[in-house]
Structure formats: C-alpha cells, structure tokens
Design a protein around this motif. Structure first.
Motif, PDB file in Angstrom:
ATOM      1  N   ARG A  71       1.184   2.612 -14.039  1.00 31.84           N
ATOM      2  CA  ARG A  71       0.437   3.697 -13.398  1.00 31.84           C
ATOM      3  C   ARG A  71      -0.730   3.049 -12.683  1.00 31.84           C
ATOM      4  N   LEU A  72      -0.854   3.317 -11.394  1.00 35.17           N
ATOM      5  CA  LEU A  72      -1.941   2.745 -10.606  1.00 35.17           C
ATOM      6  C   LEU A  72      -3.217   3.523 -10.883  1.00 35.17           C
ATOM      7  N   VAL A  73      -4.240   2.819 -11.355  1.00 38.50           N
ATOM      8  CA  VAL A  73      -5.513   3.441 -11.702  1.00 38.50           C
ATOM      9  C   VAL A  73      -6.485   3.327 -10.534  1.00 38.50           C
ATOM     10  N   LYS A  74      -6.506   2.153  -9.888  1.00 35.59           N
ATOM     11  CA  LYS A  74      -7.453   1.902  -8.802  1.00 35.59           C
ATOM     12  C   LYS A  74      -6.794   0.974  -7.789  1.00 35.59           C
ATOM     13  N   GLY A  75      -7.062   1.204  -6.514  1.00 32.24           N
ATOM     14  CA  GLY A  75      -6.568   0.315  -5.476  1.00 32.24           C
ATOM     15  C   GLY A  75      -5.309   0.836  -4.802  1.00 32.24           C
ATOM     16  N   THR A  76      -4.635  -0.088  -4.116  1.00 31.63           N
ATOM     17  CA  THR A  76      -3.418   0.234  -3.373  1.00 31.63           C
ATOM     18  C   THR A  76      -2.369  -0.824  -3.679  1.00 31.63           C
ATOM     19  N   VAL A  77      -1.121  -0.386  -3.902  1.00 32.29           N
ATOM     20  CA  VAL A  77      -0.024  -1.304  -4.198  1.00 32.29           C
ATOM     21  C   VAL A  77       1.105  -1.040  -3.211  1.00 32.29           C
ATOM     22  N   LEU A  78       1.707  -2.118  -2.751  1.00 34.38           N
ATOM     23  CA  LEU A  78       2.822  -2.053  -1.812  1.00 34.38           C
ATOM     24  C   LEU A  78       4.102  -2.427  -2.541  1.00 34.38           C
ATOM     25  N   LEU A  79       5.109  -1.564  -2.459  1.00 30.97           N
ATOM     26  CA  LEU A  79       6.434  -1.884  -2.983  1.00 30.97           C
ATOM     27  C   LEU A  79       7.283  -2.321  -1.798  1.00 30.97           C
ATOM     28  N   SER A  80       8.010  -3.434  -1.949  1.00 27.38           N
ATOM     29  CA  SER A  80       8.816  -3.950  -0.845  1.00 27.38           C
ATOM     30  C   SER A  80      10.101  -4.573  -1.354  1.00 27.38           C
ATOM     31  N   LYS A  81      10.997  -4.800  -0.395  1.00 28.61           N
ATOM     32  CA  LYS A  81      12.295  -5.404  -0.693  1.00 28.61           C
ATOM     33  C   LYS A  81      12.576  -6.460   0.357  1.00 28.61           C
ATOM     34  N   GLN A  82      13.052  -7.617  -0.084  1.00 31.71           N
ATOM     35  CA  GLN A  82      13.429  -8.692   0.833  1.00 31.71           C
ATOM     36  C   GLN A  82      14.834  -8.410   1.355  1.00 31.71           C
ATOM     37  N   ARG A  83      14.997  -8.350   2.654  1.00 29.87           N
ATOM     38  CA  ARG A  83      16.292  -8.082   3.271  1.00 29.87           C
ATOM     39  C   ARG A  83      17.058  -9.389   3.469  1.00 29.87           C
ATOM     40  N   ILE A  84      18.352  -9.277   3.687  1.00 25.99           N
ATOM     41  CA  ILE A  84      19.207 -10.452   3.875  1.00 25.99           C
ATOM     42  C   ILE A  84      18.758 -11.281   5.069  1.00 25.99           C
ATOM     43  N   ASN A  85      18.263 -10.614   6.124  1.00 26.76           N
ATOM     44  CA  ASN A  85      17.838 -11.325   7.324  1.00 26.76           C
ATOM     45  C   ASN A  85      16.461 -11.976   7.178  1.00 26.76           C
ATOM     46  N   GLY A  86      15.866 -11.920   5.998  1.00 26.86           N
ATOM     47  CA  GLY A  86      14.589 -12.561   5.736  1.00 26.86           C
ATOM     48  C   GLY A  86      13.376 -11.670   5.931  1.00 26.86           C
ATOM     49  N   ARG A  87      13.567 -10.513   6.507  1.00 28.54           N
ATOM     50  CA  ARG A  87      12.455  -9.595   6.711  1.00 28.54           C
ATOM     51  C   ARG A  87      12.142  -8.845   5.426  1.00 28.54           C
ATOM     52  N   ARG A  88      10.896  -8.433   5.323  1.00 25.22           N
ATOM     53  CA  ARG A  88      10.460  -7.647   4.174  1.00 25.22           C
ATOM     54  C   ARG A  88      10.414  -6.181   4.586  1.00 25.22           C
ATOM     55  N   GLN A  89      11.069  -5.336   3.823  1.00 27.90           N
ATOM     56  CA  GLN A  89      11.085  -3.896   4.088  1.00 27.90           C
ATOM     57  C   GLN A  89      10.097  -3.211   3.160  1.00 27.90           C
ATOM     58  N   ILE A  90       9.208  -2.416   3.718  1.00 31.84           N
ATOM     59  CA  ILE A  90       8.268  -1.642   2.916  1.00 31.84           C
ATOM     60  C   ILE A  90       9.023  -0.464   2.322  1.00 31.84           C
ATOM     61  N   VAL A  91       8.965  -0.347   1.012  1.00 38.70           N
ATOM     62  CA  VAL A  91       9.656   0.728   0.315  1.00 38.70           C
ATOM     63  C   VAL A  91       8.716   1.904   0.101  1.00 38.70           C
ATOM     64  N   ARG A  92       7.489   1.591  -0.328  1.00 35.22           N
ATOM     65  CA  ARG A  92       6.547   2.665  -0.639  1.00 35.22           C
ATOM     66  C   ARG A  92       5.137   2.097  -0.743  1.00 35.22           C
ATOM     67  N   LEU A  93       4.163   2.902  -0.363  1.00 38.39           N
ATOM     68  CA  LEU A  93       2.761   2.568  -0.524  1.00 38.39           C
ATOM     69  C   LEU A  93       2.220   3.461  -1.629  1.00 38.39           C
ATOM     70  N   LEU A  94       1.614   2.854  -2.650  1.00 38.02           N
ATOM     71  CA  LEU A  94       1.151   3.599  -3.820  1.00 38.02           C
ATOM     72  C   LEU A  94      -0.364   3.737  -3.821  1.00 38.02           C
ATOM     73  N   LEU A  95      -0.837   4.878  -4.292  1.00 33.57           N
ATOM     74  CA  LEU A  95      -2.254   5.185  -4.395  1.00 33.57           C
ATOM     75  C   LEU A  95      -2.581   5.527  -5.845  1.00 33.57           C
ATOM     76  N   PRO A  96      -3.866   5.550  -6.210  1.00 31.42           N
ATOM     77  CA  PRO A  96      -4.230   5.842  -7.597  1.00 31.42           C
ATOM     78  C   PRO A  96      -3.572   7.114  -8.122  1.00 31.42           C
ATOM     79  N   GLY A  97      -3.067   7.014  -9.359  1.00 32.95           N
ATOM     80  CA  GLY A  97      -2.376   8.120 -10.011  1.00 32.95           C
ATOM     81  C   GLY A  97      -0.866   8.005  -9.939  1.00 32.95           C
ATOM     82  N   ASP A  98      -0.358   7.168  -9.017  1.00 31.54           N
ATOM     83  CA  ASP A  98       1.091   7.027  -8.872  1.00 31.54           C
ATOM     84  C   ASP A  98       1.675   6.197 -10.014  1.00 31.54           C
ATOM     85  N   LEU A  99       2.845   6.612 -10.475  1.00 32.45           N
ATOM     86  CA  LEU A  99       3.623   5.867 -11.466  1.00 32.45           C
ATOM     87  C   LEU A  99       4.692   5.093 -10.717  1.00 32.45           C
TER      88      LEU A  99
END
Length: 129
Positions: free
Chosen positions: A62-90
């Motif tokens: 559970r994010l209490v403070k700050g910002t967290v980025l969820l991402s996935k590495q794609r086969i072509n080497g690029r990083r895909q942003i899955v979700r941006l999390l804010l305080p309170g998010d599980l």
C-alpha cells in the motif's frame, strides 16, 4: 492514465481501496485496519526499485507517500507503463508465483508491505474481502 489488468487480483486491490475509503467515512473498522497490524513500512528514494519482473511474489503493498510507477519490459526492449500509483493505492497483487511487472519509486516514497498469505487469513473472517 495507461493501465493493463494483470489479473483478478487487481480487482481485489481496487475493491479494498474503495471499501476502505467508504468505511473510513462511516467510522467503521476496515480490512486495511486489520492488515495494518501485519505491515512493515519501507522507505525508498527517487528511482529505487521496489520489485522487478521475475521476482518471487511474497507480499503486496500500500503506497503511503510518494509516487510509484508500475512497468513491463517488452520484447522489443521498450518499457511499457502499466500504471501510475498515488498514496492510498494497493498494488503487488498478481496471479502466479513470479512478478510480471516491475515497481519503481518516482520520488521519495513510503510503502506498507504485507505478506501475501495474510489475505487468506483475514479473508476467512471478512466476506467483503
């Protein structure tokens, strides 16, 4: 916001957050309050890794403070942003034994870490879970 569902456990996180906000407004005890006694608080600096793709799943957060980025590495080497999390998010709910996404703090962040098996224990006595 970019978002990819990683499985049914994302729905659990969304439902827990929604129920907690609703119950807190009514002054009720929530599942998050029950989880609180099992939490370990962790602090991360800017651009620190919380977990990587392929790591063993043993907890959720559970994010209490700050910002967290969820991402996935794609086969072509690029990083895909899955979700941006804010305080309170599980987050960290995934199906399987290994993480399919990575989590990185974008700024100074504090998270509460919970062991995955606690959901089973609390779930037995909490129909809303």
């Amino acid at each position: 916001m970019f978002q990819i569902r990683t499985g049914a456990r994302d729905d659990i996180a969304d439902q827990l957050s929604h129920n907690a906000q609703k119950a807190n407004a009514n002054g009720e005890t929530t599942v998050l309050a029950l989880l609180g006694s099992h939490a370990t608080d962790l602090a991360f600096g800017r651009h620190e890794t919380l977990f990587r793709e392929g790591d063993k799943i043993s907890c959720f957060y559970r994010l209490v403070k700050g910002t967290v980025l969820l991402s996935k590495q794609r086969i072509n080497g690029r990083r895909q942003i899955v979700r941006l999390l804010l305080p309170g998010d599980l987050f960290g709910f995934e199906v399987g034994q290994q993480r399919r996404i990575a989590a990185e703090s974008l700024d100074e962040a504090v998270v509460s870490q919970y062991p995955s098996e606690i959901l089973d224990q609390i779930g037995d006595g909490s129909p809303e879970l």
